[in-house]
Design an enzyme around this catalytic site. Structure first.
Site, PDB file in Angstrom:
ATOM      1  N   HIS A 227       0.806  -1.219   0.000  1.00 49.53           N
ATOM      2  CA  HIS A 227       0.000   0.000   0.000  1.00 49.53           C
ATOM      3  C   HIS A 227       0.843   1.274   0.000  1.00 49.53           C
ATOM      4  CE1 HIS A 227      -3.608   2.411   1.474  1.00 49.53           C
ATOM      5  NE2 HIS A 227      -4.079   1.717   0.465  1.00 49.53           N
TER       6      HIS A 227
ATOM      7  N   LYS B 193       3.033   4.386  -1.085  1.00 52.60           N
ATOM      8  CA  LYS B 193       2.977   5.267  -2.258  1.00 52.60           C
ATOM      9  C   LYS B 193       4.160   6.223  -2.190  1.00 52.60           C
ATOM     10  CE  LYS B 193      -1.978   4.620  -2.445  1.00 52.60           C
ATOM     11  NZ  LYS B 193      -1.934   3.481  -1.494  1.00 52.60           N
TER      12      LYS B 193
ATOM     13  N   HIS C 177      -8.834  10.899  -0.113  1.00 54.41           N
ATOM     14  CA  HIS C 177      -8.091   9.644  -0.135  1.00 54.41           C
ATOM     15  C   HIS C 177      -6.816   9.808   0.681  1.00 54.41           C
ATOM     16  CE1 HIS C 177      -5.752   6.259  -1.971  1.00 54.41           C
ATOM     17  NE2 HIS C 177      -6.922   5.682  -1.821  1.00 54.41           N
TER      18      HIS C 177
ATOM     19  N   LYS D 107      -4.626  10.297   4.087  1.00 56.85           N
ATOM     20  CA  LYS D 107      -4.736   9.743   5.430  1.00 56.85           C
ATOM     21  C   LYS D 107      -3.823  10.558   6.341  1.00 56.85           C
ATOM     22  CE  LYS D 107      -4.941   6.034   2.441  1.00 56.85           C
ATOM     23  NZ  LYS D 107      -5.965   6.420   1.485  1.00 56.85           N
TER      24      LYS D 107
END
Length: 600
Positions: free
Chosen positions: A255, A257, A486, A488
């Site tokens: 996950h 990025k 999107h 966090k």
């Protein structure tokens, strides 16, 4: 169990979960002739993605009017949001190809070993895919603004992504992926892209033309059919290599990025929250940390040189080494050759595994706990300072709050300095920010925005207790209330919501898979997924107060204040509010495009 709301009853659909298998290794794209199922059909994305994303893609191509069917509802549709003045964004390279499809579709030995190949012409869109031009509405001479953003006025180097459909002033200090990859930021030699959901064709076209044949490493977590699809997508691009991250624990994901951008002039690290697909850079709120341009160390300098006060260099190397990949070891050597001493943030990562003893504090929420213990400053009456968590997906928290959220996780996020007195962590308030159904319905994208908010009914029904902690998404001060998050973020704020003890932007959602969970009575921390984020502490920015001031508006010129991307204080859910759940229908009220949501 079900709950009734004004948008319909929660009803259970079948689970989409499946097991995992061990994976690993880096490779060139396969030359097999496998043609992935669904490839080229307008109703399905080209790239591998979760079921929630597929449902959103389908509904963009085949919207359902309020009365059902594939046509607008009878009578006048719900009014679309009026277009504000001065819409658009400013991209950093030429858009002569019109490659933004619209809402309807979405010299060193180490460096020399990173493959270089031939430029490949981008594939044509399928004939049945609409081509809406979402190019910039602003003059080309504003391209230089992206460089100006880095040249001063933003000591934190924290940015939001540009959003199409909001006033230009709210995009003035934001970045698009084309800005990040622009030749203005350096003369690219090679790059590495770490991500979860990847559209290879789209990604390649985000690079300036002169950089599209440069070596590109894509680090992913795909397996089986999805891995074959990614290979097929990458096959036309001879300069692209694929690296499969190991996921040895079931239900884990890659996950993280991150971008590693190696230039003739130096090295840059970008840690962000966006998938490498067009939708994530179009009308969503995303976060980006962009490093300084790290210069090359003099020849013969030890690799341990060029370290920052935050140990960012060694921590980044440790993170890359956790993949156990020879190809990523090449990037480790590149990093060792550069001076990262100007970095002012701390790296907070997660890697899959079971960790004991001192290794427990290397990753996940215990990594954050140790950093806050060692480097954060205590504040008066700290038990009254709430913890805020803001995220786009939610995992299983357990039967009640004591199982994880209000025990080990809150203990980590509530830590402030090395206090001799025990923290009364049960007193620290928790505010969780997650969009309501109405937040999604009234968004720029309408209901399809919920495809990137994959909270499922199966999980929600097991933890109705969690929803009492929920607060709405609101971002009026940044002009982004209608651009679904999107991003966090996690932070600790003062009771009046004017001060921030620390701030974290990360890929990690609210889940034990991302942050880790205790096993063996706390003797072991188990993490399923790869995640990465950066932690901002006031002490690293010359503040001895122990806190940042909250910037009153993202448009204000307050360089020492932190730009929180949503409104404070957060607004608690009202009795009629429900959290967005992707895999149930919403048919009682239309979205901003006059459509309803039936995911299956």
């Amino acid at each position: 169990m079900s709950q009734e709301s004004e948008h319909g009853k929660w009803t259970v659909s079948s689970s989409d979960e499946s097991g995992d298998e061990p994976a690993g290794g880096c490779e060139k794209p396969s030359t097999s002739s496998l043609q992935p199922a669904g490839r080229g059909r307008a109703s399905e994305p080209r790239y591998s993605c979760p079921e929630a994303r597929k449902a959103a893609h389908k509904r963009k191509f085949s919207p359902l009017g309020l009365r059902g069917g594939n046509s607008p509802p009878e009578g006048p549709p719900a009014p679309k949001r009026p277009p504000p003045d001065g819409l658009g964004w400013c991209l950093s390279s030429s858009d002569e190809e019109g490659d933004c499809k619209g809402q309807a579709e979405r010299g060193d030995a180490a460096a020399a070993s990173i493959r270089q190949g031939e430029d490949c012409a981008p594939k044509e869109m399928a004939s049945n895919e609409p081509s809406l031009n979402h190019q910039s509405a602003e003059p080309p001479d504003k391209v230089q603004d992206a460089w100006d953003l880095l040249d001063g006025g933003n000591p934190f180097r924290f940015f939001l992504t540009k959003v199409k459909g909001i006033k230009s002033k709210y995009n003035a200090a934001a970045l698009h992926i084309k800005d990040i990859l622009s030749h203005l930021f350096g003369t690219l030699v090679s790059s590495a892209q770490f991500n979860y959901c990847i559209d290879v064709e789209w990604l390649v076209k985000q690079y300036p033309k002169e950089f599209r044949d440069k070596p590109l490493l894509i680090v992913h977590g795909e397996k089986r059919e999805s891995k074959a699809e990614l290979h097929e997508e990458a096959k036309p691009y001879k300069n692209v290599r694929l690296c499969q991250a190991k996921l040895d624990i079931a239900f884990g994901t890659h996950h993280t990025k991150m971008m590693l951008l190696y230039y003739e002039e130096g090295l840059r690290v970008v840690i962000h929250t966006s998938n490498l697909i067009e939708d994530d850079w179009y009308q969503k709120t995303q976060g980006i940390w962009l490093s300084p341009l790290y210069p090359k160390l003099p020849p013969g300098t030890l690799g341990s040189a060029g370290e920052s006060r935050t140990n960012f260099k060694s921590d980044l190397i440790s993170y890359l080494m956790s993949y156990k990949s020879p190809t990523l070891n090449e990037w480790v050597e590149v990093i060792k050759q550069h001076d990262l001493s100007e970095t002012r943030v701390y790296l907070v990562g997660s890697t899959p595994g079971r960790y004991q003893n001192n290794d427990k504090e290397k990753w996940g929420h215990l990594r954050l706990r140790k950093l806050l213990k060692d480097h954060a400053m205590q504040v008066p009456d700290e038990n009254s300072w709430p913890v805020i968590g803001q995220f786009s997906s939610i995992g299983s928290m357990g039967a009640d709050q004591s199982k994880w959220l209000c025990s080990e996780f809150r203990q980590s996020l509530a830590t402030l300095g090395n206090s001799a007195k025990p923290l009364k962590n049960q007193e620290v308030p928790i505010n969780l920010i997650y969009p309501t159904v109405d937040n999604v319905r009234q968004s720029l994208e309408g209901y399809p925005a919920g495809g990137s908010l994959p909270y499922s009914i199966q999980t929600a029904q097991k933890q109705l207790w969690l929803h009492s902690y929920f607060h709405k998404w609101s971002a009026e001060t940044s002009g982004r209330s209608h651009a679904m998050p999107h991003i966090k973020t996690y932070m600790r704020v003062s009771p009046d919501f004017q001060k921030i003890a620390w701030f974290l932007v990360t890929s990690a959602n609210l889940s034990k898979a991302a942050w880790g969970a205790f096993e063996k009575n706390g003797a072991q921390l188990m993490i399923r997924s790869y995640e990465l984020g950066v932690l901002f502490l006031p002490s690293e920015f010359g503040l001895d107060t122990g806190y940042f001031q909250v910037k009153e508006s993202l448009l204000s010129d307050e360089p020492a204040s932190f730009p929180v991307p949503y409104d404070l204080p957060p607004e608690k859910y009202e009795s009629k509010d429900r959290p967005w759940i992707w895999n149930i229908p919403y048919t009682r009220a239309p979205d901003t495009h006059g459509n309803m949501w039936v995911p299956k």
